[in-house]
Scaffold this active site. Structure first.
Site, PDB file in Angstrom:
ATOM      1  N   CYS A 185       0.836  -1.205   0.000  1.00 41.82           N
ATOM      2  CA  CYS A 185       0.000   0.000   0.000  1.00 41.82           C
ATOM      3  C   CYS A 185       0.867   1.250   0.000  1.00 41.82           C
ATOM      4  CB  CYS A 185      -0.924   0.002   1.218  1.00 41.82           C
ATOM      5  SG  CYS A 185      -1.996   1.446   1.326  1.00 41.82           S
ATOM      6  N   CYS A 224      -0.351   4.078   2.249  1.00 42.79           N
ATOM      7  CA  CYS A 224      -0.137   3.775   3.666  1.00 42.79           C
ATOM      8  C   CYS A 224       1.315   4.008   4.077  1.00 42.79           C
ATOM      9  CB  CYS A 224      -0.510   2.329   3.970  1.00 42.79           C
ATOM     10  SG  CYS A 224      -2.171   1.831   3.506  1.00 42.79           S
ATOM     11  N   ASP A 225       2.248   3.580   3.236  1.00 46.38           N
ATOM     12  CA  ASP A 225       3.647   3.495   3.645  1.00 46.38           C
ATOM     13  C   ASP A 225       4.618   4.347   2.845  1.00 46.38           C
ATOM     14  OD1 ASP A 225       2.848   1.589   5.526  1.00 46.38           O
ATOM     15  OD2 ASP A 225       3.090  -0.054   4.101  1.00 46.38           O
TER      16      ASP A 225
END
Length: 320
Positions: free
Chosen positions: A133, A136-137
């Site tokens: 993701c 997300c990261d």
């Protein structure tokens, strides 16, 4: 007989449970015996969930959501659902060890699973350079050199997004052409930070405590090579967890559970769905949580209408 059963223990499931419990419905939430908490259990720092300006660890966030749901009266059972029966007024759910549960309504919040490469070190280095993701990261890879595996729209979106942070982004693809849409290809091709590695597949990931390189194999001549990177984003698609509802609920062309408009209503009365299992595009914790809210409110309204109909029918019998 329960009022509502929720299958799934990610942000959608627990948010639905919080709302349903606060409405006095005493929900039963069935979480997997081995994957309780969903994909966030494999995520380290979560910095984009509202209310946590300093960030929060994925497992800690899921624990807080569970505690909040249980505070208001949710019963959480760690067991695997093996079969569901959704037609008729009573919905039944079979589990591996806890028997069969029945309810007047049911919410599916079973999420989706990222497709993986199937490499041993992929799991070992998850959260230590391996991710599924970018939104997300991606922030954690500022000025780093990273690789994205895939050739579809999601891979191009991930690669383009990651150039906001990374110094260099390699796109590793098994073929010599992409299956992504033309506009997504053009965006990637014209980005100076993106370089394509064609006809190649990842066969190994190196690094003791964090990713420091990939082993590639050429799909044409079989030769191998090393690619030094500090991160690997796997973008080869994801599969909604809909195996329980095949033949019972309508699915979309993308394989997710079909719902009516912005609601959570499926094709069967009293059956609702929320989170990634209905969302092939955004797949974020916060959008899943919002979807769980919708499902709980829809279920509450459904149950209230049932109660009213039963009361009216009882009044008619009494009057006659």
């Amino acid at each position: 007989m329960r009022e509502i059963i929720i299958i799934g223990s990610g942000p959608a499931g627990f948010t639905a449970a919080i709302y349903a419990a606060r409405a006095g419905l005493k929900p039963l939430l069935l979480a997997s015996s081995v994957e309780a908490g969903g994909e966030l259990m494999n995520t380290t720092e979560v910095e984009n969930f509202p209310g946590f300006p300093e960030g929060i660890q994925g497992p800690e966030l899921m624990l807080k959501l569970q505690e909040q749901a249980e505070k208001f009266g949710t019963e959480v059972v760690l067991d695997d659902v093996t079969a569901v029966h959704l037609t008729g007024d009573v919905k039944s759910v079979e589990t591996g060890y806890s028997g069969t549960f029945e309810a007047r309504s049911l919410i599916f919040a079973t999420g989706s699973a990222y497709r993986k490469l199937g490499l041993h070190d992929e799991e070992r280095l998850s959260g230590r350079g391996v991710s599924w993701c970018a939104t997300c990261d991606g922030f954690f890879f500022k000025t780093k050199t990273i690789a994205v595996v895939g050739g579809g729209d999601s891979a191009m979106e991930e690669a383009t997004f990651l150039t906001r942070f990374a110094e260099k982004v390699y796109v590793v693809h098994r073929k010599d052409s992409l299956r992504a849409s033309k506009i997504m290809q053009e965006r990637a091709f014209t980005n100076d930070k993106i370089e394509f590695v064609w006809n190649s597949e990842v066969v190994g990931i190196s690094g003791e405590n964090a990713v420091d390189g990939l082993q590639l194999r050429n799909t044409v001549d079989g030769s191998t090579s090393e690619l030094p990177v500090q991160g690997l984003f796997v973008a080869i698609g994801n599969d909604p967890r809909v195996h329980l509802v095949h033949g019972q609920l309508d699915l979309t062309d993308e394989g997710t559970i079909a719902v009516e408009g912005r609601s959570s209503k499926t094709n069967l009365p009293g059956v609702f769905a929320a989170g990634d299992v209905i969302d092939p595009h955004y797949r974020q914790a916060v959008t899943a949580a919002a979807s769980g809210t919708v499902a709980a409110l829809d279920a509450e309204a459904f149950l209230a209408a049932l109660d009213q109909a039963e009361a009216e029918a009882s009044d008619l019998v009494t009057a006659s």
